[in-house]
Design a protein around this motif. Sequence first.
Motif, mmCIF file in Angstrom:
data_model
loop_
_atom_site.group_PDB
_atom_site.id
_atom_site.type_symbol
_atom_site.label_atom_id
_atom_site.label_comp_id
_atom_site.label_asym_id
_atom_site.label_seq_id
_atom_site.Cartn_x
_atom_site.Cartn_y
_atom_site.Cartn_z
ATOM 1 N N ILE A 400 1.046 -1.160 -0.103
ATOM 2 C CA ILE A 400 0.158 0.081 -0.076
ATOM 3 C C ILE A 400 0.971 1.333 -0.021
ATOM 4 C CG2 ILE A 400 -0.307 0.030 2.514
ATOM 5 C CD1 ILE A 400 -3.321 1.018 1.314
ATOM 6 N N VAL A 401 0.658 2.113 -0.746
ATOM 7 C CA VAL A 401 0.997 3.497 -0.742
ATOM 8 C C VAL A 401 0.407 4.413 -0.033
ATOM 9 C CG1 VAL A 401 1.651 5.295 -2.290
ATOM 10 C CG2 VAL A 401 1.978 3.048 -3.198
ATOM 11 N N LEU A 402 1.061 5.085 1.004
ATOM 12 C CA LEU A 402 0.379 5.553 1.929
ATOM 13 C C LEU A 402 0.534 7.295 1.765
ATOM 14 C CD1 LEU A 402 1.524 3.538 5.003
ATOM 15 C CD2 LEU A 402 -0.668 3.660 3.966
ATOM 16 N N GLY A 403 -0.413 7.943 2.010
ATOM 17 C CA GLY A 403 -0.283 9.350 1.877
ATOM 18 C C GLY A 403 -1.218 10.003 2.704
ATOM 19 N N GLU A 404 -1.571 11.389 2.681
ATOM 20 C CA GLU A 404 -2.483 11.904 3.736
ATOM 21 C C GLU A 404 -3.812 11.224 3.680
ATOM 22 O OE1 GLU A 404 -2.990 16.287 3.728
ATOM 23 O OE2 GLU A 404 -0.458 16.491 3.582
ATOM 24 N N ALA A 405 -4.302 10.917 2.418
ATOM 25 C CA ALA A 405 -5.558 10.463 1.954
ATOM 26 C C ALA A 405 -5.901 9.284 2.687
ATOM 27 C CB ALA A 405 -5.817 10.392 0.537
ATOM 28 N N ASN A 406 -4.838 8.538 3.041
ATOM 29 C CA ASN A 406 -5.107 7.150 3.671
ATOM 30 C C ASN A 406 -4.311 6.932 4.935
ATOM 31 O OD1 ASN A 406 -2.907 6.942 2.233
ATOM 32 N ND2 ASN A 406 -3.479 4.959 1.297
ATOM 33 N N SER A 407 -3.977 8.032 5.576
ATOM 34 C CA SER A 407 -3.155 7.766 6.488
ATOM 35 C C SER A 407 -3.554 7.134 7.795
ATOM 36 C CB SER A 407 -2.605 9.270 7.120
ATOM 37 O OG SER A 407 -3.589 9.922 7.492
ATOM 38 N N PHE A 408 -5.090 6.754 7.779
ATOM 39 C CA PHE A 408 -5.642 6.101 8.698
ATOM 40 C C PHE A 408 -5.190 4.589 8.704
ATOM 41 C CE2 PHE A 408 -8.241 6.791 4.837
ATOM 42 C CZ PHE A 408 -8.612 5.384 4.631
ATOM 43 N N PHE A 409 -4.886 4.410 7.344
ATOM 44 C CA PHE A 409 -4.593 2.810 7.085
ATOM 45 C C PHE A 409 -3.767 2.112 8.262
ATOM 46 C CE2 PHE A 409 -2.714 -0.924 5.100
ATOM 47 C CZ PHE A 409 -3.755 -1.433 4.409
ATOM 48 N N VAL A 410 -2.660 2.693 8.453
ATOM 49 C CA VAL A 410 -1.660 1.821 9.317
ATOM 50 C C VAL A 410 -2.224 1.579 10.606
ATOM 51 C CG1 VAL A 410 0.747 1.966 10.345
ATOM 52 C CG2 VAL A 410 0.329 2.848 8.157
ATOM 53 N N GLU A 411 -2.797 2.457 11.247
ATOM 54 C CA GLU A 411 -3.307 1.930 12.606
ATOM 55 C C GLU A 411 -4.685 1.329 12.465
ATOM 56 O OE1 GLU A 411 -3.919 5.566 15.247
ATOM 57 O OE2 GLU A 411 -5.336 4.416 16.535
ATOM 58 N N TRP A 437 6.703 7.997 9.552
ATOM 59 C CA TRP A 437 5.790 6.813 9.394
ATOM 60 C C TRP A 437 6.578 5.342 10.111
ATOM 61 C CZ3 TRP A 437 0.967 6.750 7.066
ATOM 62 C CH2 TRP A 437 0.488 7.946 6.338
ATOM 63 N N ASP A 438 7.860 5.723 9.764
ATOM 64 C CA ASP A 438 8.629 4.261 10.217
ATOM 65 C C ASP A 438 8.061 3.946 11.717
ATOM 66 O OD1 ASP A 438 10.095 4.698 7.977
ATOM 67 O OD2 ASP A 438 12.231 5.224 9.123
ATOM 68 N N LYS A 439 7.851 4.861 12.832
ATOM 69 C CA LYS A 439 7.311 4.401 13.928
ATOM 70 C C LYS A 439 6.131 3.537 13.912
ATOM 71 C CE LYS A 439 10.089 7.325 17.057
ATOM 72 N NZ LYS A 439 9.861 8.765 17.703
ATOM 73 N N ALA A 440 5.168 4.232 13.188
ATOM 74 C CA ALA A 440 3.878 3.690 13.152
ATOM 75 C C ALA A 440 3.911 2.039 12.706
ATOM 76 C CB ALA A 440 2.858 4.231 12.357
ATOM 77 N N VAL A 441 4.753 2.098 11.495
ATOM 78 C CA VAL A 441 4.936 0.693 10.963
ATOM 79 C C VAL A 441 5.580 -0.254 12.013
ATOM 80 C CG1 VAL A 441 5.789 -0.841 9.028
ATOM 81 C CG2 VAL A 441 4.706 1.603 8.655
ATOM 82 N N ALA A 442 6.796 0.478 12.477
ATOM 83 C CA ALA A 442 7.592 -0.726 13.535
ATOM 84 C C ALA A 442 6.543 -1.170 14.831
ATOM 85 C CB ALA A 442 8.692 0.215 13.946
#
Lengths: 486, 486
Positions: A400-411, A437-442
Amino acid sequence: MESEDATRNWGNRKLKNMGTMFSPKTVALIGASHDPGKPGFHVLKSLIDGEFSGKVFPINPKRGVIMGLEVHTSLKDVPDQVDLAVIIIPALRVLDAIKDCIGTGVKGIVMITGGFKEVGNENGAHLQEQIADLANGAGIPIIGPNTPGILNLGIGLNASFTPAFSAAKKGNVALISQSGGVAHLIGYMAMRNNVGLGKIMGLGNRCNIDFADALDFLMQDADTQVIALYVEGIDNPRQLIETAQRYRGEKPVVVLKSGSAAQSNEASLSHTGTLTGSHEIYAAGFRQAGMLCVNSVEELVDAVKILDAAPPWEGGANTAIVSGQAGPAIVACDALERNGLAAMPFSKSLQNRINDILPPLTMRSNPVDLGPWWYDLELFKNILKVIGEDNDIAAILIIIVLGEANSFFVEGISAMLSDLSKQKPVVGCFVFPSQGWDKAVAAIEDASAFVSYPTPERAVGALANLSLAKKMKDPPPEGAVLEYSL
Amino acid sequence: MESEDATRNWGNRKLKNMGTMFSPKTVALIGASHDPGKPGFHVLKSLIDGEFSGKVFPINPKRGVIMGLEVHTSLKDVPDQVDLAVIIIPALRVLDAIKDCIGTGVKGIVMITGGFKEVGNENGAHLQEQIADLANGAGIPIIGPNTPGILNLGIGLNASFTPAFSAAKKGNVALISQSGGVAHLIGYMAMRNNVGLGKIMGLGNRCNIDFADALDFLMQDADTQVIALYVEGIDNPRQLIETAQRYRGEKPVVVLKSGSAAQSNEASLSHTGTLTGSHEIYAAGFRQAGMLCVNSVEELVDAVKILDAAPPWEGGANTAIVSGQAGPAIVACDALERNGLAAMPFSKSLQNRINDILPPLTMRSNPVDLGPWWYDLELFKNILKVIGEDNDIAAILIIIVLGEANSFFVEGISAMLSDLSKQKPVVGCFVFPSQGWDKAVAAIEDASAFVSYPTPERAVGALANLSLAKKMKDPPPEGAVLEYSL
């Protein structure tokens, strides 16, 4: 020539003492210094800055106080029984220090001091032999000389000249590196890629602890799940290969073997005192013994990350790709095929289930592209759910390519990934523009068996090594033509 | 069938209008939205948040004010002449918008809207043809449909649905991507690896701007030094290959071609409306035309980084390695040999000069290991100086493991690297444990022609592609067996 019994006894004592030296209650640093220009300063800093709860005794003939600790003039003055002695004084004074260690009942020694066999003159090699003889007689394992030290991050022990290592994520990957530089290279890359590290050792000149001993120890170590090796050249490849064979299938062993280039051989001799040896023959022997050979530092770090976190590979080559965007999924398809895996067409029943979820305006086969529904988290999760339940699918790659529009995705996907990644290997390629974003994925990685990589090709490479590790568990079929024989 | 003259005229107008659309004074966004759930919101944010100094006109029948800008109901209501129109309304309303663009003299169109040829039904393909006919008649280039947009970072123009792209480092690497997802993947990886970006375009369905047009435009664009291509499938490979051949040797072109896997082909058809085609034949054609084919997103990003920054490769395969630690240098030696380069023994005169600088307790040949002098910055610089002056050395690879003890190194070597990297390609593998160091290394890169990579293998891979790019400048020798013929 030692008798078999004597060898076995020494082997047993060595292993037991290695256990103590990696989990010591007391550490003495022979050559502690208050001068930041000297390694004795940095080792003391490592020992103190980490979370090590044992006692640390700086030793230096000059006495005084360094970093708040009273300095003792010699090991004999230390009031406690010392488990681990770290030696960082000039080579010519090392012999006396070893004698002190033996005299005071030290269990293991880390010898950071260099200037022995690797220097290439007879004196250095002779001195190293003398030290080995003394230590062997006393049953004391010596890691080094010419090593950056050892770590056991599980108990916060950093007995190396690199305080920065203490910031590594705690985990179950162990590293045995012949080279101190490469130990740093791999260790730092592991830290930057959120790999959980446990025990690290730089073997250096391998005075009386060689790869086979270290592997033996880590195979029996309950805190170690995956073992990474960096090998330049070894005096006794047969011993390492036999040890690996003995433990085949118990824990994955990933090896980076250098020395394929003509110049490497000479360089290695002056580095840790051993020729790299016949590269191809060693590599063949490693593979036959079930070790996973990789071609780069990055591939090694990517491989140990998935081997530590994910459940073992089961089933065939079929990998499902679920992607928010089609292009990266196509790149992943290619990479799967290059690596002996494949995104195969779904079974009829699975395809029907997906067709019920996903409108026809998208790629609904394997790879699945969410197309205009890329921002629909529930839809994404429903597709992952049905794929997770399908037994024909060996692993799942989420792109998934993340950006502002789908920033909710990771959480939003976090809890689901925690469940899904228990069932089968689940790898992500979460693409985002900044380190923020590294921290959220980590955080997802830390709370699950899910692992993420920055590109589709690296994610697929890791999956391929996970699948290969499964195959390596079995010995070569009877009658197979072997490239290496013991 | 158009006449040759008509084709050439259209070609010239297209190029001229592409120039205007990438450097517009005025941009209209047809389909601007105040709803963060819609792409029309994010494109407007991109246009406003960047440093674009031109005028931006949001268009939406609902009027009002969005992000502080007055909304016009249609293009015809905009008081200024609009250079670039970005269209992001549903497919069925696009034809009218195109007519408005033609009627008001718009120079170029970016059509983000999807739902055309890639959907796979006749209506979509037919609509796309109608649009192309209209635009061709008016001499208007259309990028898209089904594109994330375009960027010209040099003037702060971000006409894409991804505001995050505005944070990219400004530079001279241009990207043409068939896939929007891969444009993001490559763009984000470039941002994370301190690659300077200029013009980015997602081609999508290639209504009337295909790879050949885009390459033609960028070859003539003074701000572009290196061109990266992501290609899935193309209707007219001959046109692209001929264009590349026409400009051979002028600017390096790096291509990632996907579609080698069986499943990729079908996936690509539903993605941007084109089969990937015979992968091997295309790749052969690309190589023959002097394009550098790479195998992964990471390799592409690593390659364009060095191609943009470093001076061109001159001379043979000989690469000098200067390292603070031996192990990583040995790993680099292997990688050089695998990639057709080598760390060859120094000439007698160079070896003598190095022996004068470096005491014998180290590896003084190629690779040079500073051994116990790893912390001696002046010594490091002196060695680099004499190697830099040696004409037998084509490139220099500097490897250093950084920690607290030598944290002065990065700043201390900065000025020297600035000079050295002008003389010949100088690549670093500066190994450090935390992201905190990234900025310091990036600062050296920003101020010089030096580039750094996180592992020896990636640094060597980049050098190998730099050397290959030099070879690609020359056409295949006469009589060579070609795998692809036009």
